[in-house]
Design an enzyme around this catalytic site. Structure first.
Site, PDB file in Angstrom:
ATOM      1  CG  ASP A  63      -0.335  -0.583   2.469  1.00 48.03           C
ATOM      2  OD1 ASP A  63       0.907  -0.552   2.566  1.00 48.03           O
ATOM      3  OD2 ASP A  63      -1.075  -1.066   3.328  1.00 48.03           O
ATOM      4  CG  ASP A 132      -9.020  -1.331  11.682  1.00 53.75           C
ATOM      5  OD1 ASP A 132      -8.047  -2.028  11.296  1.00 53.75           O
ATOM      6  OD2 ASP A 132      -9.401  -0.313  11.069  1.00 53.75           O
ATOM      7  CG  HIS A 134      -5.916  -2.298   8.661  1.00 55.07           C
ATOM      8  ND1 HIS A 134      -6.100  -1.074   9.265  1.00 55.07           N
ATOM      9  CD2 HIS A 134      -4.563  -2.500   8.669  1.00 55.07           C
ATOM     10  CE1 HIS A 134      -4.926  -0.566   9.606  1.00 55.07           C
ATOM     11  NE2 HIS A 134      -3.980  -1.409   9.262  1.00 55.07           N
ATOM     12  CD  GLU A 139      -8.783   0.820   7.721  1.00 53.96           C
ATOM     13  OE1 GLU A 139      -8.738  -0.160   8.494  1.00 53.96           O
ATOM     14  OE2 GLU A 139      -8.202   1.895   7.958  1.00 53.96           O
TER      15      GLU A 139
HETATM   16  C1  F6R Z   1       1.306  -1.436   6.043  1.00 54.63           C
HETATM   17  C2  F6R Z   1       0.090  -2.237   6.166  1.00 54.63           C
HETATM   18  C3  F6R Z   1      -0.737  -2.202   7.402  1.00 54.63           C
HETATM   19  C4  F6R Z   1       0.081  -2.388   8.674  1.00 54.63           C
HETATM   20  C5  F6R Z   1      -0.819  -2.276   9.895  1.00 54.63           C
HETATM   21  C6  F6R Z   1      -0.050  -2.432  11.185  1.00 54.63           C
HETATM   22  O1  F6R Z   1       1.914  -1.649   4.792  1.00 54.63           O
HETATM   23  O2  F6R Z   1      -0.236  -2.884   5.245  1.00 54.63           O
HETATM   24  O3  F6R Z   1      -1.692  -3.224   7.330  1.00 54.63           O
HETATM   25  O4  F6R Z   1       0.711  -3.634   8.642  1.00 54.63           O
HETATM   26  O5  F6R Z   1      -1.459  -1.041   9.894  1.00 54.63           O
HETATM   27  O6  F6R Z   1       0.811  -1.341  11.352  1.00 54.63           O
HETATM   28  P1  F6R Z   1       1.941  -1.352  12.458  1.00 54.63           P
HETATM   29  O7  F6R Z   1       2.886  -2.412  12.091  1.00 54.63           O
HETATM   30  O8  F6R Z   1       2.572   0.006  12.359  1.00 54.63           O
HETATM   31  O9  F6R Z   1       1.270  -1.599  13.751  1.00 54.63           O
END
Ligand code: F6R
Length: 256
Positions: A63, A132, A134, A139
């Site tokens: 992403d 959440d 994702h 989401e």
């Molecule tokens: C980032 C991504 C997100 C993160 C998630 C957890 O490329 O795809 O799904 O893996 O938001 O973020 P952290 O690791 O910062 O807790």
């Protein structure tokens, strides 16, 4: 799903790093799907230290924020070059990260999907999980069949990511993300989660029903998914003892 619970994030990361190292040794032209955020930082550090050969490796990131130039310090382009790519011998042409500044998002997303297919598909996809549930930036309520597209971040995710931007207001509202359908086509998924803030989302993803309300729960349908957790992220799993026993008693031929 194979649930691997280790005492610390470092130990859980080592399991993941060994798995990726083995893939790159066995298949030097492997296609990796990569994630950003806090979770994979240790992993990238360990992969750098292993001094693997990345010359023929191709990568696709999950992403990118819409509206952030690649050079923006919080763009996922900057993140990836800073934390992994500039430290390994990967060819720049083999690196793919969604373009947050593209003028034509639908066209860009369709091309990204084509590029993944043309590369032969993703061999191993690294995933983190949002509080959440994702994966990528899919989401809750994302279609479980979705492809790469624009998504709107939830308030929860913008709040969680405010730590990188200094304030919640500075976190973009939109992103381009691989879809859940795209992630499900990877030959192997490797989900990492550390710390108590991830415990609820992990319990729902691993032991709850498959639901778009926790997008990571769809991984229950994927034939090869490993979930590497530290004790804190595993704290709400009802069958943690069983997962631990399984991992500790794997026959040698089955071990990572
Ligand atoms: C980032 C991504 C997100 C993160 C998630 C957890 O490329 O795809 O799904 O893996 O938001 O973020 P952290 O690791 O910062 O807790």
């Amino acid at each position: 799903m194979e649930i691997i619970i280790q005492p610390t994030a470092e130990a859980a990361t080592s399991v993941a790093a060994r798995l990726i190292a083995r893939l790159l040794r066995e298949k030097p032209n492997a296609v990796l799907g990569l994630a950003t955020g806090s979770t994979p930082l240790l992993l990238y550090r360990e992969l750098i230290a292993l001094k693997l050969d990345w010359r023929k490796v191709t990568t696709f990131n999950l992403d990118e924020y819409v509206g952030l130039d690649a050079k923006h310090p919080q763009s996922y382009h900057s993140f990836m070059w800073e934390n992994l790519f500039r430290h390994v011998n990967i060819a720049k042409k083999n690196v793919h990260i969604p373009d947050g500044m593209t003028k034509d998002i639908p066209k860009f997303c369709a091309t990204y999907e084509k590029q993944i297919r043309a590369a032969g598909g993703i061999d191993l996809q690294v995933l983190g999980i949002g509080t959440d549930g994702h994966i990528g930036f899919n989401e809750p309520s994302s279609s479980l069949a979705s492809r790469t597209r624009i998504k709107t971040l939830t308030q929860q995710t913008r709040k969680d990511n405010a730590r990188f931007f200094g304030s919640e207001a500075a976190v973009p509202h939109h992103c381009i993300t691989m879809g859940i359908g795209t992630i499900m086509e990877a030959r192997q998924n490797l989900l990492l989660a550390f710390g108590p803030k991830k415990a609820r989302a992990i319990a729902a993803a691993v032991e709850g029903p498959i639901t778009a309300m926790n997008p990571a729960s769809v991984l229950q349908l994927h034939p090869v998914t490993k979930v590497c957790l530290d004790t804190a992220a595993a704290a709400r799993l009802k069958r943690a003892d069983y997962y631990r026993w399984v991992y500790e008693n794997k026959p040698e031929w089955q071990q990572i």
